[in-house]
Motif scaffolding. Sequence first.
Motif, PDB file in Angstrom:
ATOM      1  N   CYS A  10       0.920  -1.093  -0.284  1.00 39.28           N
ATOM      2  CA  CYS A  10      -0.439   0.405   0.236  1.00 39.28           C
ATOM      3  C   CYS A  10       0.503   1.400   0.276  1.00 39.28           C
ATOM      4  O   CYS A  10       1.612   1.084   1.003  1.00 39.28           O
ATOM      5  CB  CYS A  10      -1.010  -0.045   1.134  1.00 39.28           C
ATOM      6  SG  CYS A  10      -1.788   1.093   1.359  1.00 39.28           S
ATOM      7  N   CYS A  11       0.222   1.888  -1.794  1.00 37.05           N
ATOM      8  CA  CYS A  11       1.533   3.578  -0.761  1.00 37.05           C
ATOM      9  C   CYS A  11       0.345   4.537   0.105  1.00 37.05           C
ATOM     10  O   CYS A  11       1.087   5.398   0.074  1.00 37.05           O
ATOM     11  CB  CYS A  11       0.909   4.129  -2.227  1.00 37.05           C
ATOM     12  SG  CYS A  11      -0.227   4.735  -2.242  1.00 37.05           S
ATOM     13  N   CYS A  13      -2.346   6.065   0.058  1.00 38.21           N
ATOM     14  CA  CYS A  13      -2.528   7.105  -0.750  1.00 38.21           C
ATOM     15  C   CYS A  13      -4.412   7.119  -0.240  1.00 38.21           C
ATOM     16  O   CYS A  13      -5.044   8.686  -0.328  1.00 38.21           O
ATOM     17  CB  CYS A  13      -2.920   6.867  -2.529  1.00 38.21           C
ATOM     18  SG  CYS A  13      -3.524   5.264  -3.336  1.00 38.21           S
ATOM     19  N   PHE A  59      -1.658  -0.129  -6.743  1.00 37.42           N
ATOM     20  CA  PHE A  59      -1.201  -1.298  -5.913  1.00 37.42           C
ATOM     21  C   PHE A  59      -1.596  -2.595  -6.719  1.00 37.42           C
ATOM     22  O   PHE A  59      -0.857  -3.579  -6.966  1.00 37.42           O
ATOM     23  CB  PHE A  59      -0.433  -1.604  -4.847  1.00 37.42           C
ATOM     24  CG  PHE A  59       0.593  -0.853  -4.771  1.00 37.42           C
ATOM     25  CD1 PHE A  59       1.662  -0.937  -4.474  1.00 37.42           C
ATOM     26  CD2 PHE A  59       0.220   0.705  -4.204  1.00 37.42           C
ATOM     27  CE1 PHE A  59       2.934  -0.016  -3.774  1.00 37.42           C
ATOM     28  CE2 PHE A  59       1.333   1.801  -4.061  1.00 37.42           C
ATOM     29  CZ  PHE A  59       2.741   1.109  -3.850  1.00 37.42           C
ATOM     30  N   LYS A 136       2.086  13.781   2.271  1.00 36.48           N
ATOM     31  CA  LYS A 136       2.178  12.488   1.938  1.00 36.48           C
ATOM     32  C   LYS A 136       2.132  13.512   0.643  1.00 36.48           C
ATOM     33  O   LYS A 136       1.874  13.552  -0.525  1.00 36.48           O
ATOM     34  CB  LYS A 136       1.583  11.483   1.584  1.00 36.48           C
ATOM     35  CG  LYS A 136       2.411  10.513   2.760  1.00 36.48           C
ATOM     36  CD  LYS A 136       1.916   9.364   2.148  1.00 36.48           C
ATOM     37  CE  LYS A 136       2.355   7.686   3.205  1.00 36.48           C
ATOM     38  NZ  LYS A 136       2.129   6.569   2.826  1.00 36.48           N
TER      39      LYS A 136
END
Length: 136
Positions: A10-11, A13, A59, A136
């Motif tokens: 997971c990023c 987002c 992803f 982020k």
Amino acid sequence: MISKYTKYDCCGCLACVDVCPENIISAKIDEQGFYYPYIVNEKIDQCTQCGKCINKCAFNNKQNIITQQKAKVLAVRHRNTEEVKLSRSGAFAPELSRWVINNSGVVYGAVFNSSFSVEHRRETEHKECDKFRGSK
């Protein structure tokens, strides 16, 4: 359609949180201060298997993030480790905002409000840009 994953898949987002029509996916902060999605167990039976969370996830949709071209990478990190500890960008964003404001510019950024909704702000004072840290 909810799938098992680890935070390394997971990023952060949180697109899955935004797209879930049943509000089954929420966000929480991990031990390092990053937001990650999690399944609200009390609501798991409300999942309609619509697949929106999976389809929105970069992803899980590898075709969204993989291209035929080689990526060009530029990485930066502030020399002051205290600045790095306070930031999510290697402290590049605070340094860049300082430069922009010192050169008569304005800085736009995103912050989370108390309802965990994103707000966009315009700042002309460097100290006010500290609100943008961690987004982020």
